[in-house]
Write a protein that holds these residues in place. Sequence first.
Motif, PDB file in Angstrom:
ATOM      1  N   VAL A  48       1.168   1.906   5.227  1.00  0.00           N
ATOM      2  CA  VAL A  48       1.212   3.353   5.493  1.00  0.00           C
ATOM      3  C   VAL A  48      -0.208   3.866   5.345  1.00  0.00           C
ATOM      4  O   VAL A  48      -0.810   3.732   4.281  1.00  0.00           O
ATOM      5  CB  VAL A  48       2.138   4.070   4.489  1.00  0.00           C
ATOM      6  CG1 VAL A  48       2.188   5.565   4.787  1.00  0.00           C
ATOM      7  CG2 VAL A  48       3.536   3.459   4.517  1.00  0.00           C
ATOM      8  N   ASP A  49      -0.758   4.412   6.413  1.00  0.00           N
ATOM      9  CA  ASP A  49      -2.161   4.830   6.319  1.00  0.00           C
ATOM     10  C   ASP A  49      -2.294   6.354   6.261  1.00  0.00           C
ATOM     11  O   ASP A  49      -1.315   7.091   6.227  1.00  0.00           O
ATOM     12  CB  ASP A  49      -2.995   4.221   7.452  1.00  0.00           C
ATOM     13  CG  ASP A  49      -2.628   4.785   8.817  1.00  0.00           C
ATOM     14  OD1 ASP A  49      -1.886   5.794   8.884  1.00  0.00           O
ATOM     15  OD2 ASP A  49      -3.089   4.227   9.823  1.00  0.00           O
ATOM     16  N   ARG A  50      -3.541   6.794   6.271  1.00  0.00           N
ATOM     17  CA  ARG A  50      -3.855   8.220   6.134  1.00  0.00           C
ATOM     18  C   ARG A  50      -3.195   9.058   7.230  1.00  0.00           C
ATOM     19  O   ARG A  50      -2.673  10.136   6.966  1.00  0.00           O
ATOM     20  CB  ARG A  50      -5.378   8.365   6.188  1.00  0.00           C
ATOM     21  CG  ARG A  50      -5.885   9.771   6.027  1.00  0.00           C
ATOM     22  CD  ARG A  50      -7.390   9.802   6.259  1.00  0.00           C
ATOM     23  NE  ARG A  50      -7.871  11.170   6.216  1.00  0.00           N
ATOM     24  CZ  ARG A  50      -8.444  11.726   5.144  1.00  0.00           C
ATOM     25  NH1 ARG A  50      -8.604  11.028   4.059  1.00  0.00           N
ATOM     26  NH2 ARG A  50      -8.845  12.976   5.176  1.00  0.00           N
TER      27      ARG A  50
ATOM     28  N   HIS B 132      -0.374  17.822   6.168  1.00  0.00           N
ATOM     29  CA  HIS B 132      -1.741  18.094   5.698  1.00  0.00           C
ATOM     30  C   HIS B 132      -2.331  16.791   5.177  1.00  0.00           C
ATOM     31  O   HIS B 132      -1.592  15.896   4.762  1.00  0.00           O
ATOM     32  CB  HIS B 132      -1.731  19.150   4.579  1.00  0.00           C
ATOM     33  CG  HIS B 132      -0.957  18.726   3.372  1.00  0.00           C
ATOM     34  ND1 HIS B 132      -1.482  17.898   2.411  1.00  0.00           N
ATOM     35  CD2 HIS B 132       0.330  18.972   2.991  1.00  0.00           C
ATOM     36  CE1 HIS B 132      -0.559  17.670   1.480  1.00  0.00           C
ATOM     37  NE2 HIS B 132       0.547  18.307   1.814  1.00  0.00           N
ATOM     38  N   PRO B 133      -3.654  16.692   5.167  1.00  0.00           N
ATOM     39  CA  PRO B 133      -4.281  15.496   4.590  1.00  0.00           C
ATOM     40  C   PRO B 133      -4.300  15.559   3.060  1.00  0.00           C
ATOM     41  O   PRO B 133      -4.106  16.634   2.480  1.00  0.00           O
ATOM     42  CB  PRO B 133      -5.717  15.561   5.141  1.00  0.00           C
ATOM     43  CG  PRO B 133      -5.963  17.028   5.333  1.00  0.00           C
ATOM     44  CD  PRO B 133      -4.634  17.649   5.712  1.00  0.00           C
TER      45      PRO B 133
ATOM     46  N   GLU C 262     -11.701   8.858 -10.088  1.00  0.00           N
ATOM     47  CA  GLU C 262     -11.003   7.702  -9.517  1.00  0.00           C
ATOM     48  C   GLU C 262      -9.497   7.962  -9.417  1.00  0.00           C
ATOM     49  O   GLU C 262      -8.865   7.597  -8.438  1.00  0.00           O
ATOM     50  CB  GLU C 262     -11.265   6.434 -10.357  1.00  0.00           C
ATOM     51  CG  GLU C 262     -12.677   5.892 -10.244  1.00  0.00           C
ATOM     52  CD  GLU C 262     -12.983   5.285  -8.870  1.00  0.00           C
ATOM     53  OE1 GLU C 262     -12.059   5.041  -8.080  1.00  0.00           O
ATOM     54  OE2 GLU C 262     -14.177   5.081  -8.591  1.00  0.00           O
ATOM     55  N   VAL C 263      -8.932   8.584 -10.443  1.00  0.00           N
ATOM     56  CA  VAL C 263      -7.491   8.886 -10.402  1.00  0.00           C
ATOM     57  C   VAL C 263      -7.206   9.902  -9.292  1.00  0.00           C
ATOM     58  O   VAL C 263      -6.254   9.755  -8.523  1.00  0.00           O
ATOM     59  CB  VAL C 263      -6.998   9.410 -11.770  1.00  0.00           C
ATOM     60  CG1 VAL C 263      -5.548   9.873 -11.676  1.00  0.00           C
ATOM     61  CG2 VAL C 263      -7.131   8.323 -12.831  1.00  0.00           C
TER      62      VAL C 263
ATOM     63  N   ALA D  89      -5.172  11.407  -3.880  1.00  0.00           N
ATOM     64  CA  ALA D  89      -5.513  11.918  -2.534  1.00  0.00           C
ATOM     65  C   ALA D  89      -5.192  10.867  -1.481  1.00  0.00           C
ATOM     66  O   ALA D  89      -4.704  11.199  -0.397  1.00  0.00           O
ATOM     67  CB  ALA D  89      -6.989  12.315  -2.484  1.00  0.00           C
ATOM     68  N   ALA D  90      -5.435   9.607  -1.819  1.00  0.00           N
ATOM     69  CA  ALA D  90      -5.135   8.538  -0.860  1.00  0.00           C
ATOM     70  C   ALA D  90      -3.636   8.434  -0.599  1.00  0.00           C
ATOM     71  O   ALA D  90      -3.211   7.928   0.446  1.00  0.00           O
ATOM     72  CB  ALA D  90      -5.685   7.210  -1.375  1.00  0.00           C
ATOM     73  N   GLN D  91      -2.811   8.888  -1.540  1.00  0.00           N
ATOM     74  CA  GLN D  91      -1.351   8.910  -1.333  1.00  0.00           C
ATOM     75  C   GLN D  91      -0.920  10.174  -0.591  1.00  0.00           C
ATOM     76  O   GLN D  91       0.276  10.404  -0.386  1.00  0.00           O
ATOM     77  CB  GLN D  91      -0.585   8.825  -2.657  1.00  0.00           C
ATOM     78  CG  GLN D  91      -0.998   7.696  -3.592  1.00  0.00           C
ATOM     79  CD  GLN D  91      -1.075   6.351  -2.887  1.00  0.00           C
ATOM     80  OE1 GLN D  91      -0.154   5.973  -2.178  1.00  0.00           O
ATOM     81  NE2 GLN D  91      -2.173   5.646  -3.082  1.00  0.00           N
ATOM     82  N   GLY D  92      -1.871  11.023  -0.232  1.00  0.00           N
ATOM     83  CA  GLY D  92      -1.562  12.186   0.595  1.00  0.00           C
ATOM     84  C   GLY D  92      -1.452  13.496  -0.156  1.00  0.00           C
ATOM     85  O   GLY D  92      -1.091  14.514   0.426  1.00  0.00           O
ATOM     86  N   CYS D  93      -1.763  13.486  -1.434  1.00  0.00           N
ATOM     87  CA  CYS D  93      -1.607  14.718  -2.236  1.00  0.00           C
ATOM     88  C   CYS D  93      -2.821  15.638  -2.129  1.00  0.00           C
ATOM     89  O   CYS D  93      -3.951  15.180  -1.964  1.00  0.00           O
ATOM     90  CB  CYS D  93      -1.462  14.374  -3.723  1.00  0.00           C
ATOM     91  SG  CYS D  93       0.101  13.650  -4.155  1.00  0.00           S
TER      92      CYS D  93
END
Length: 207
Positions: free
Chosen positions: A17-19, A28-29, A93-94, A99-103
């Motif tokens: 699952v990508d961006r 939204h990103p 880093e957290v 953000a990479a999970q879409g939050c």
Amino acid sequence: MTLASSPNNLVWQPALVDRVDRTQRNGHPGVVVWLTGLPASGKSTLASQVEARLHRMGLHTALLDGDNIRHGLCADLGFSVEDRAENIRRVGEVAKLFAAQGCVVFVALVSPMRDARDAARQRLPAGDFIEVHCHCPVAVCQARDPKGMYARALAGEIPDFTGVSAPYEAPLKPELCIDTAANDVEVSAEQLARYLLDRLQFKVQGA
Ligand code: ADP
């Protein structure tokens, strides 16, 4: 660093699952909204208020509050220059993982040193780090003192307290500067929420 954890011995595992998938699903990103400012400048208040507002609108959000993170992930760190830098590195880093999970990740952290904030920015894809300066004169912060920390710092009970005995380096080019002394919480929260909704181009379902 041990040999086993050397980057040379690690291979990045890609996700299926990508961006783009996450952005399409969420509308939204994922981004990091990094609120910086003096203690009592309003970071936690605005982060929690605006997170709640965006959550109710259907955005995927997360909140990393500096004080809370020092109870767990960063409980081993103090307030020396080195420990503050490490604190910010870990939080960065957290936040990047969320953000990479879409939050839309709200970070409320004094983060007084410019270099450390810039390093957090550099770890993210361009445009994904939204620096928000909660701008408030130290005299106003001291008068507010919601947690009684300035009083304790001024009494000499807390060493290296930002705004009393440790420096704060204001951002030079934040994406947004909110004057939290001139306006009340409602106005400031509205300013931040509007900025984010516009920037993320989030469309309310059915609107
Ligand atoms: P920080 O997280 O920066 O240490 P807090 O959010 O814990 O600061 O506390 C800020 C205090 O200032 C709260 O008591 C809040 O109600 C008050 N305040 C007054 N005006 C504003 C504003 N415009 N934005 C945010 N907080 C404000």
